[in-house]
Write a protein that holds these residues in place. Structure first.
Motif, PDB file in Angstrom:
ATOM      1  N   HIS A 106       0.830  -1.202   0.000  1.00 24.58           N
ATOM      2  CA  HIS A 106       0.000   0.000   0.000  1.00 24.58           C
ATOM      3  C   HIS A 106       0.868   1.257   0.000  1.00 24.58           C
ATOM      4  O   HIS A 106       1.906   1.315   0.665  1.00 24.58           O
ATOM      5  CB  HIS A 106      -0.918   0.009   1.229  1.00 24.58           C
ATOM      6  CG  HIS A 106      -2.073  -0.933   1.128  1.00 24.58           C
ATOM      7  ND1 HIS A 106      -3.240  -0.601   0.478  1.00 24.58           N
ATOM      8  CD2 HIS A 106      -2.232  -2.209   1.568  1.00 24.58           C
ATOM      9  CE1 HIS A 106      -4.083  -1.622   0.540  1.00 24.58           C
ATOM     10  NE2 HIS A 106      -3.493  -2.621   1.191  1.00 24.58           N
ATOM     11  N   GLY A 107       0.421   2.246  -0.771  1.00 23.41           N
ATOM     12  CA  GLY A 107       1.034   3.575  -0.741  1.00 23.41           C
ATOM     13  C   GLY A 107       2.423   3.653  -1.339  1.00 23.41           C
ATOM     14  O   GLY A 107       3.234   4.487  -0.913  1.00 23.41           O
ATOM     15  N   THR A 108       2.735   2.822  -2.353  1.00 21.55           N
ATOM     16  CA  THR A 108       4.075   2.823  -2.934  1.00 21.55           C
ATOM     17  C   THR A 108       4.083   3.466  -4.316  1.00 21.55           C
ATOM     18  O   THR A 108       3.053   3.592  -4.983  1.00 21.55           O
ATOM     19  CB  THR A 108       4.617   1.390  -3.043  1.00 21.55           C
ATOM     20  OG1 THR A 108       3.672   0.571  -3.741  1.00 21.55           O
ATOM     21  CG2 THR A 108       4.870   0.804  -1.675  1.00 21.55           C
ATOM     22  N   LYS A 109       5.296   3.869  -4.736  1.00 22.25           N
ATOM     23  CA  LYS A 109       5.521   4.370  -6.088  1.00 22.25           C
ATOM     24  C   LYS A 109       6.029   3.220  -6.950  1.00 22.25           C
ATOM     25  O   LYS A 109       6.941   2.500  -6.545  1.00 22.25           O
ATOM     26  CB  LYS A 109       6.551   5.492  -6.093  1.00 22.25           C
ATOM     27  CG  LYS A 109       6.102   6.781  -5.433  1.00 22.25           C
ATOM     28  CD  LYS A 109       7.203   7.822  -5.547  1.00 22.25           C
ATOM     29  CE  LYS A 109       6.826   9.104  -4.808  1.00 22.25           C
ATOM     30  NZ  LYS A 109       7.909  10.111  -4.880  1.00 22.25           N
ATOM     31  N   VAL A 110       5.434   3.092  -8.134  1.00 28.18           N
ATOM     32  CA  VAL A 110       5.804   1.999  -9.028  1.00 28.18           C
ATOM     33  C   VAL A 110       6.176   2.565 -10.392  1.00 28.18           C
ATOM     34  O   VAL A 110       5.381   3.266 -11.020  1.00 28.18           O
ATOM     35  CB  VAL A 110       4.646   0.990  -9.193  1.00 28.18           C
ATOM     36  CG1 VAL A 110       5.091  -0.170 -10.082  1.00 28.18           C
ATOM     37  CG2 VAL A 110       4.179   0.474  -7.839  1.00 28.18           C
ATOM     38  N   ILE A 111       7.403   2.262 -10.839  1.00 29.10           N
ATOM     39  CA  ILE A 111       7.817   2.554 -12.213  1.00 29.10           C
ATOM     40  C   ILE A 111       7.448   1.352 -13.064  1.00 29.10           C
ATOM     41  O   ILE A 111       7.727   0.206 -12.682  1.00 29.10           O
ATOM     42  CB  ILE A 111       9.337   2.787 -12.306  1.00 29.10           C
ATOM     43  CG1 ILE A 111       9.795   3.855 -11.312  1.00 29.10           C
ATOM     44  CG2 ILE A 111       9.748   3.131 -13.733  1.00 29.10           C
ATOM     45  CD1 ILE A 111       9.308   5.232 -11.604  1.00 29.10           C
ATOM     46  N   ILE A 112       6.828   1.582 -14.218  1.00 27.69           N
ATOM     47  CA  ILE A 112       6.458   0.485 -15.111  1.00 27.69           C
ATOM     48  C   ILE A 112       7.129   0.705 -16.456  1.00 27.69           C
ATOM     49  O   ILE A 112       6.971   1.762 -17.079  1.00 27.69           O
ATOM     50  CB  ILE A 112       4.928   0.398 -15.293  1.00 27.69           C
ATOM     51  CG1 ILE A 112       4.253   0.204 -13.937  1.00 27.69           C
ATOM     52  CG2 ILE A 112       4.577  -0.760 -16.231  1.00 27.69           C
ATOM     53  CD1 ILE A 112       2.744   0.173 -14.007  1.00 27.69           C
ATOM     54  N   GLY A 113       7.907  -0.293 -16.883  1.00 26.93           N
ATOM     55  CA  GLY A 113       8.502  -0.226 -18.213  1.00 26.93           C
ATOM     56  C   GLY A 113       7.473  -0.578 -19.259  1.00 26.93           C
ATOM     57  O   GLY A 113       6.909  -1.677 -19.230  1.00 26.93           O
ATOM     58  N   VAL A 114       7.225   0.342 -20.189  1.00 27.71           N
ATOM     59  CA  VAL A 114       6.157   0.156 -21.183  1.00 27.71           C
ATOM     60  C   VAL A 114       6.731   0.374 -22.582  1.00 27.71           C
ATOM     61  O   VAL A 114       7.178   1.472 -22.913  1.00 27.71           O
ATOM     62  CB  VAL A 114       4.988   1.137 -20.944  1.00 27.71           C
ATOM     63  CG1 VAL A 114       3.840   0.811 -21.907  1.00 27.71           C
ATOM     64  CG2 VAL A 114       4.509   1.078 -19.502  1.00 27.71           C
ATOM     65  N   SER A 115       6.710  -0.682 -23.389  1.00 32.62           N
ATOM     66  CA  SER A 115       7.255  -0.596 -24.746  1.00 32.62           C
ATOM     67  C   SER A 115       6.193  -0.259 -25.782  1.00 32.62           C
ATOM     68  O   SER A 115       6.518   0.210 -26.875  1.00 32.62           O
ATOM     69  CB  SER A 115       7.905  -1.935 -25.116  1.00 32.62           C
ATOM     70  OG  SER A 115       6.910  -2.954 -25.196  1.00 32.62           O
ATOM     71  N   GLY A 116       4.951  -0.528 -25.469  1.00 33.51           N
ATOM     72  CA  GLY A 116       3.882  -0.393 -26.447  1.00 33.51           C
ATOM     73  C   GLY A 116       3.370  -1.736 -26.926  1.00 33.51           C
ATOM     74  O   GLY A 116       2.361  -1.819 -27.630  1.00 33.51           O
ATOM     75  N   GLY A 117       4.070  -2.836 -26.512  1.00 39.91           N
ATOM     76  CA  GLY A 117       3.616  -4.182 -26.846  1.00 39.91           C
ATOM     77  C   GLY A 117       2.513  -4.640 -25.913  1.00 39.91           C
ATOM     78  O   GLY A 117       2.218  -3.998 -24.889  1.00 39.91           O
ATOM     79  N   ALA A 118       1.902  -5.773 -26.238  1.00 42.87           N
ATOM     80  CA  ALA A 118       0.751  -6.275 -25.484  1.00 42.87           C
ATOM     81  C   ALA A 118       1.093  -6.521 -24.022  1.00 42.87           C
ATOM     82  O   ALA A 118       0.312  -6.176 -23.124  1.00 42.87           O
ATOM     83  CB  ALA A 118       0.246  -7.559 -26.141  1.00 42.87           C
ATOM     84  N   ASP A 119       2.276  -7.099 -23.751  1.00 39.80           N
ATOM     85  CA  ASP A 119       2.638  -7.464 -22.381  1.00 39.80           C
ATOM     86  C   ASP A 119       2.663  -6.234 -21.478  1.00 39.80           C
ATOM     87  O   ASP A 119       2.040  -6.215 -20.404  1.00 39.80           O
ATOM     88  CB  ASP A 119       4.027  -8.125 -22.340  1.00 39.80           C
ATOM     89  CG  ASP A 119       4.242  -9.122 -23.462  1.00 39.80           C
ATOM     90  OD1 ASP A 119       3.246  -9.611 -24.003  1.00 39.80           O
ATOM     91  OD2 ASP A 119       5.410  -9.404 -23.783  1.00 39.80           O
ATOM     92  N   SER A 120       3.425  -5.222 -21.883  1.00 40.05           N
ATOM     93  CA  SER A 120       3.619  -4.061 -21.022  1.00 40.05           C
ATOM     94  C   SER A 120       2.373  -3.188 -20.937  1.00 40.05           C
ATOM     95  O   SER A 120       2.103  -2.579 -19.894  1.00 40.05           O
ATOM     96  CB  SER A 120       4.820  -3.235 -21.496  1.00 40.05           C
ATOM     97  OG  SER A 120       4.642  -2.785 -22.813  1.00 40.05           O
TER      98      SER A 120
END
Length: 474
Positions: free
Chosen positions: A22-36
């Protein structure tokens, strides 16, 4: 499958491995593909319940021109639509390839993770979430099975590991690629796929496109079985590594850039620990493991342990030497820099070594406790921290614990006291132990060496003068 299935599949996995708080910062790697994109969508679904702050990072690797730039722009627009903070970056993979002599995939990965680390630290984020899935895991294990012989490599892609100021996590390792495509249809996510993924030039793509479909025809749940195997192997590996660290603490001395141990003590442990100890030693000595380090080096190392000769040295990459001297193994680097007149050599026993001053140094074993004179130095073989010996010229800051004095003295001051000409000081031979202890400034001073207990074997060094120089009394 219905809308709730995604959360039902992923949430237990995340909670079990503590991939969410709870209450955390999350960086998400996003390429534009279905997975990300599905990973980003899933986090937006969790955002309110878990009070998450989400930052999406998209990277243009500069490999597909305008197309890869459009991928980043596509992610930026989607983040705006979903109310997610967006960070876009561009890296030059081709430039790194040329500078570092790396392959495309390796260079891209290194630059990508550099960006992730930079963004994670700038936001002081708790997690970096990447969208590797179960089929990625299966491909990785198969690829390592083909290319490597180290059982530890079959632990595959880690679910969670320390990274930057937090943890790198992979919540989708419990999903297969077809399941990801299904959920993208459910949430009406239209992805942008990298066309290079269809090429089988790279081993991973060959396995993905040619091998995995055949395997999954026979075993549709292959990704689940392989993921379960990697989790168990990881548990086994963690235990074995903890035991290996205990073994090293009990047997091995680490004094960078030298590592040494007694062979007999090392070999009392199981081979599973010996092998892991060997790799931990290499990880300690090399900042980055050399690309030309192969399984043959491991074989050579264990053959060296069994070798019956008293003095044997084998070469490793980047000027690393592994030396067996009597019953001691030493890992040590040769100096990569050499000034005019400088000398730095290993003393093999027995041997006769020409010195920079025109004289010679003889090294031999003896079982007789001789009386030293100014030309000889005797060292008990039992003082294992000294072996193998090297002979070198002085280095800045050198000090010697002078025999007969209560304390140490700078080599520079000894040269001054003995009125050694400045031009001779840089060529003066000094015998040094493997642990860095100065033992003999030949002809000038000897170190305090513990000889109180009667020994069965000694190394005797004999300095043979020539007409080129007469050394002072020792």
């Amino acid at each position: 499958m219905n809308r709730s299935n995604l959360d039902e599949q992923v949430r237990p996995f995340m909670e079990h491995y503590q991939l969410i708080r709870h209450g955390t910062k999350v960086i998400i790697g996003v390429s534009g593909g279905a997975d990300s994109l599905l990973l980003l969508k899933y986090y937006t679904m969790l955002r309110e319940e878990w009070h998450l702050e989400i930052i999406a990072v998209s990277i243009d690797h500069g490999l597909r021109g305008q197309e890869s730039a459009q991928d980043v722009q596509f992610v930026a627009e989607l983040c705006k639509k979903w109310g997610v903070t967006f960070v876009g970056r561009q890296v030059d993979v081709n430039q790194r390839k040329q500078m570092e002599k790396e392959g495309t995939q390796q260079a891209a990965r290194i630059l990508r993770y550099q960006v992730f680390e930079e963004v994670m630290r700038s936001y002081q984020a708790d997690f970096l979430a990447l969208a590797h899935h179960g089929d990625d895991q299966a491909e990785t294990v198969l690829m390592r099975l083909i290319r490597q012989s180290n059982p530890a490599s079959l632990t595959g892609i880690p679910i969670k590991r320390p990274f930057a100021c937090g943890y790198l996590i992979r919540p989708f390792l419990t999903l297969s690629k077809p399941e990801i495509y299904h959920y993208c249809d459910v949430y009406q996510i239209v992805a942008r796929e990298d066309p290079s993924n269809q090429s089988s030039t790279y081993m991973r793509n060959f396995l993905r496109n040619q091998v995995m479909p055949l395997l999954k025809q026979r075993e549709p749940q292959l990704h689940i079985r392989i993921q379960a195997m990697t989790e168990r192997l990881t548990e086994d590996q963690d235990y074995l590594m903890a035991q290996t660290e205990k073994m090293l603490a009990e047997t091995t001395t680490f004094s960078y850039p030298i590592v040494f141990f007694q062979i007999e003590a090392f070999q009392t442990y199981p081979m599973a620990l010996q092998r892991r100890a060997f790799h931990l030693i290499l990880n300690y000595l090399y900042h980055v493991l050399p690309a030309n380090l192969h399984v043959q080096h491991e074989k050579d190392f264990f053959e060296l342990l069994r070798n019956t000769r008293s003095n044997v040295t084998i070469d490793f990459p980047n000027r690393l030497k592994v030396t067996k001297s009597y019953d001691v193994i030493r890992f040590h680097f040769l100096s990569t820099q050499k000034r005019d007149g400088e000398d730095h050599r290993l003393i093999h026993i027995p041997d006769t070594i020409p010195l920079t001053d025109g004289a010679f140094l003889q090294a031999a074993y003896t079982s007789v406790d001789i009386k030293e004179d100014k030309h000889t130095l005797q060292i008990p073989v039992a003082l294992t921290s000294f072996f193998p010996l090297t002979i070198r010229t002085r280095e800045p800051g050198d000090r010697i614990r002078v025999r007969g004095l209560d304390g140490s003295k700078k080599v520079k001051d000894i040269f001054i006291d003995e009125k050694i000409p400045l031009e001779d000081r840089g060529k003066w031979p000094i015998v040094v132990g493997a642990d860095g202890t100065l033992l003999w400034i030949i002809g000038l001073r000897k170190a305090e060496i513990d000889k109180q207990l009667k020994q069965e074997k000694y190394v005797v060094l004999n300095y043979i003068e020539t007409n080129n120089r007469r050394h002072h009394d020792a």
